[in-house]
Design a protein around this motif. Structure first.
Motif, mmCIF file in Angstrom:
data_model
loop_
_atom_site.group_PDB
_atom_site.id
_atom_site.type_symbol
_atom_site.label_atom_id
_atom_site.label_comp_id
_atom_site.label_asym_id
_atom_site.label_seq_id
_atom_site.Cartn_x
_atom_site.Cartn_y
_atom_site.Cartn_z
ATOM 1 N N VAL A 85 4.820 -26.650 0.201
ATOM 2 C CA VAL A 85 3.463 -25.750 1.207
ATOM 3 C C VAL A 85 2.550 -27.373 1.358
ATOM 4 C CG1 VAL A 85 1.333 -24.491 0.971
ATOM 5 C CG2 VAL A 85 3.806 -23.566 -0.362
ATOM 6 N N SER A 86 2.301 -27.843 2.430
ATOM 7 C CA SER A 86 1.627 -28.708 2.796
ATOM 8 C C SER A 86 0.231 -28.296 2.081
ATOM 9 C CB SER A 86 1.499 -29.265 4.049
ATOM 10 O OG SER A 86 0.986 -27.689 4.764
ATOM 11 N N GLY A 87 -0.004 -29.880 1.584
ATOM 12 C CA GLY A 87 -1.957 -29.893 1.702
ATOM 13 C C GLY A 87 -2.703 -29.219 1.944
ATOM 14 N N PHE A 88 -3.456 -28.617 1.610
ATOM 15 C CA PHE A 88 -4.819 -27.889 1.676
ATOM 16 C C PHE A 88 -5.674 -29.288 2.580
ATOM 17 C CE2 PHE A 88 -5.023 -23.899 -0.436
ATOM 18 C CZ PHE A 88 -3.545 -23.236 -0.278
ATOM 19 N N LYS A 89 -6.721 -28.936 3.907
ATOM 20 C CA LYS A 89 -7.225 -29.812 4.039
ATOM 21 C C LYS A 89 -8.891 -28.806 4.882
ATOM 22 C CE LYS A 89 -8.056 -33.909 7.034
ATOM 23 N NZ LYS A 89 -7.190 -34.909 8.601
ATOM 24 N N ARG A 90 -10.253 -29.527 4.917
ATOM 25 C CA ARG A 90 -11.175 -29.042 5.989
ATOM 26 C C ARG A 90 -11.782 -30.141 5.961
ATOM 27 N NH1 ARG A 90 -14.078 -25.768 1.328
ATOM 28 N NH2 ARG A 90 -14.867 -27.934 0.708
ATOM 29 N N THR A 91 -12.020 -30.031 7.511
ATOM 30 C CA THR A 91 -13.083 -30.625 8.154
ATOM 31 C C THR A 91 -14.234 -30.413 8.708
ATOM 32 O OG1 THR A 91 -11.344 -32.063 8.676
ATOM 33 C CG2 THR A 91 -12.542 -32.594 9.864
ATOM 34 N N THR A 92 -15.594 -30.770 8.748
ATOM 35 C CA THR A 92 -16.951 -30.530 8.884
ATOM 36 C C THR A 92 -17.153 -31.450 9.743
ATOM 37 O OG1 THR A 92 -17.095 -29.123 6.635
ATOM 38 C CG2 THR A 92 -18.941 -29.546 8.416
ATOM 39 N N GLU A 93 -17.405 -31.022 11.026
ATOM 40 C CA GLU A 93 -17.723 -31.585 12.098
ATOM 41 C C GLU A 93 -19.248 -32.629 11.622
ATOM 42 O OE1 GLU A 93 -18.510 -29.292 15.386
ATOM 43 O OE2 GLU A 93 -16.023 -29.687 15.765
ATOM 44 N N VAL A 94 -19.784 -34.006 12.298
ATOM 45 C CA VAL A 94 -21.425 -34.265 11.606
ATOM 46 C C VAL A 94 -21.897 -33.704 12.915
ATOM 47 C CG1 VAL A 94 -22.121 -36.492 11.696
ATOM 48 C CG2 VAL A 94 -19.510 -35.929 10.284
ATOM 49 N N ILE A 95 -23.105 -33.719 12.818
ATOM 50 C CA ILE A 95 -24.187 -33.899 14.595
ATOM 51 C C ILE A 95 -25.201 -34.055 13.927
ATOM 52 C CG2 ILE A 95 -25.422 -31.659 15.272
ATOM 53 C CD1 ILE A 95 -23.709 -29.180 14.489
ATOM 54 N N LYS A 96 -25.055 -35.920 15.353
ATOM 55 C CA LYS A 96 -25.879 -36.667 14.567
ATOM 56 C C LYS A 96 -27.517 -36.111 15.161
ATOM 57 C CE LYS A 96 -22.598 -40.085 14.106
ATOM 58 N NZ LYS A 96 -22.471 -41.238 14.800
ATOM 59 N N HIS A 97 -28.972 -36.362 14.715
ATOM 60 C CA HIS A 97 -29.897 -35.752 15.004
ATOM 61 C C HIS A 97 -31.036 -37.526 14.907
ATOM 62 C CE1 HIS A 97 -33.412 -33.772 16.239
ATOM 63 N NE2 HIS A 97 -34.286 -33.835 14.284
ATOM 64 N N ARG A 98 -31.475 -37.283 16.243
ATOM 65 C CA ARG A 98 -32.496 -38.877 15.920
ATOM 66 C C ARG A 98 -34.102 -38.317 16.108
ATOM 67 N NH1 ARG A 98 -34.671 -42.395 18.449
ATOM 68 N NH2 ARG A 98 -34.051 -41.416 20.949
ATOM 69 N N SER A 99 -35.030 -38.591 15.395
ATOM 70 C CA SER A 99 -35.912 -37.581 16.353
ATOM 71 C C SER A 99 -36.420 -38.829 17.093
ATOM 72 C CB SER A 99 -37.579 -38.045 14.655
ATOM 73 O OG SER A 99 -36.755 -37.390 14.067
ATOM 74 N N GLY A 100 -37.515 -38.113 18.016
ATOM 75 C CA GLY A 100 -37.625 -39.266 19.296
ATOM 76 C C GLY A 100 -38.623 -40.154 19.115
ATOM 77 N N GLY A 101 -39.882 -39.863 17.853
ATOM 78 C CA GLY A 101 -40.608 -41.560 17.809
ATOM 79 C C GLY A 101 -39.590 -42.443 16.953
ATOM 80 N N ASP A 102 -38.183 -42.521 16.312
ATOM 81 C CA ASP A 102 -37.493 -43.100 15.721
ATOM 82 C C ASP A 102 -36.432 -43.914 15.996
ATOM 83 O OD1 ASP A 102 -36.783 -44.998 13.669
ATOM 84 O OD2 ASP A 102 -36.428 -42.939 12.279
ATOM 85 N N THR A 162 -17.041 -26.333 11.265
ATOM 86 C CA THR A 162 -15.898 -26.898 9.500
ATOM 87 C C THR A 162 -14.434 -25.530 10.600
ATOM 88 O OG1 THR A 162 -17.496 -25.855 7.453
ATOM 89 C CG2 THR A 162 -15.295 -26.417 7.312
ATOM 90 N N GLU A 163 -13.486 -26.152 9.775
ATOM 91 C CA GLU A 163 -11.940 -26.317 10.708
ATOM 92 C C GLU A 163 -11.592 -26.279 9.792
ATOM 93 O OE1 GLU A 163 -11.476 -25.395 13.899
ATOM 94 O OE2 GLU A 163 -13.641 -25.694 14.516
ATOM 95 N N TYR A 164 -9.830 -25.612 9.330
ATOM 96 C CA TYR A 164 -8.966 -25.503 8.263
ATOM 97 C C TYR A 164 -7.667 -26.158 9.327
ATOM 98 C CZ TYR A 164 -12.484 -23.842 5.161
ATOM 99 O OH TYR A 164 -13.757 -23.177 4.587
ATOM 100 N N ASP A 165 -7.361 -27.093 8.949
ATOM 101 C CA ASP A 165 -6.019 -27.190 9.232
ATOM 102 C C ASP A 165 -5.020 -26.664 8.909
ATOM 103 O OD1 ASP A 165 -7.244 -29.471 10.439
ATOM 104 O OD2 ASP A 165 -6.400 -31.294 9.055
ATOM 105 N N PRO A 166 -3.875 -26.330 9.681
ATOM 106 C CA PRO A 166 -2.417 -25.401 9.082
ATOM 107 C C PRO A 166 -2.062 -25.949 8.108
ATOM 108 C CG PRO A 166 -2.984 -26.345 11.339
ATOM 109 C CD PRO A 166 -3.281 -26.957 11.007
ATOM 110 N N ILE A 167 -1.619 -24.488 7.229
ATOM 111 C CA ILE A 167 -0.331 -24.914 6.390
ATOM 112 C C ILE A 167 0.897 -24.758 6.420
ATOM 113 C CG2 ILE A 167 -0.057 -24.078 3.884
ATOM 114 C CD1 ILE A 167 -2.804 -22.981 4.288
ATOM 115 N N GLN A 168 1.449 -25.758 6.370
ATOM 116 C CA GLN A 168 3.218 -26.044 6.636
ATOM 117 C C GLN A 168 3.839 -25.534 5.422
ATOM 118 O OE1 GLN A 168 4.930 -28.664 9.333
ATOM 119 N NE2 GLN A 168 3.063 -29.184 9.807
ATOM 120 N N MET A 169 4.838 -24.294 5.391
ATOM 121 C CA MET A 169 5.324 -23.587 4.817
ATOM 122 C C MET A 169 7.665 -24.183 4.752
ATOM 123 S SD MET A 169 3.299 -20.791 3.302
ATOM 124 C CE MET A 169 4.629 -19.174 2.250
ATOM 125 N N GLU A 170 7.800 -24.031 3.312
ATOM 126 C CA GLU A 170 9.789 -24.060 3.824
ATOM 127 C C GLU A 170 9.858 -23.389 2.540
ATOM 128 O OE1 GLU A 170 10.211 -27.982 3.472
ATOM 129 O OE2 GLU A 170 9.294 -28.497 5.181
#
Length: 178
Positions: free
Chosen positions: A36-53, A64-72
């Motif tokens: 069984v392949s390992g589990f992997k979860r990835t959460t996208e990063v949203i960048k935010h910048r204030s107008g005055g900074d 958040t996305e979950y990678d497929p799991i492979q089984m044999e």
């Protein structure tokens, strides 16, 4: 023998070859699952910048996305992978316009991990799995000395560790000499 700390806590990691897989609605394990392949979860990063900074951006968690799991598993008399893969797409049914079984092609699975004494130490539930890739046989090779292997790739919508499964205290065998 596992190393034990002063307080009786296990220090050695668990071995990765002591596991079993089952459908969450069943008590029987799927026979012959060897990888069984390992589990992997990835959460996208949203960048935010204030107008005055203009020099600094802040980072927020996104989708958040979950990678497929492979089984044999070894090819044998059981056709459980094939039956599940055919719920997603079946050549026989495609001719009649019924390409997929929308009712029950998704299944939850449970992957249990065991220690050296055979006691369950970890358990993960994987939700809404369905077969996106199926390979019924490995390559044929008359010069090889190997087992024929089936592969499936499972798309899923997430997984969690079952926190009710607690590693038991280490077993200690009686000293036969004493």
């Amino acid at each position: 023998m596992p190393q034990v700390s002063v307080r009786g806590q296990r220090l050695d990691p668990y071995k990765n070859f002591r596991f079993r897989v089952k459908f969450s609605d069943s008590t029987d394990y799927i026979a012959g699952v060897s990888k069984v392949s390992g589990f992997k979860r990835t959460t996208e990063v949203i960048k935010h910048r204030s107008g005055g900074d203009p020099a600094t951006s802040y980072k927020l968690p996104g989708r958040t996305e979950y990678d497929p799991i492979q089984m044999e598993r070894g090819v044998g008399a059981h056709h459980i992978f094939e039956a599940w893969a055919n719920k997603t797409w079946s050549f026989r049914n495609a001719a009649g316009g019924l390409e997929a079984s929308l009712q029950d092609f998704r299944r939850d699975i449970t992957i249990d991990m065991f220690d050296e004494s055979g006691q369950k130490v970890l358990s993960y539930q994987v939700f809404n799995c369905w077969v996106s890739e199926y390979q019924p046989l490995s390559d044929f090779d008359s010069n090889a000395n190997a087992v024929s292997i089936q592969h499936i790739k499972l798309e899923n919508e997430g997984w969690i560790r079952d926190i009710d499964v607690v590693p038991p205290s280490d077993l200690q065998f009686d000293d036969p000499v004493a």
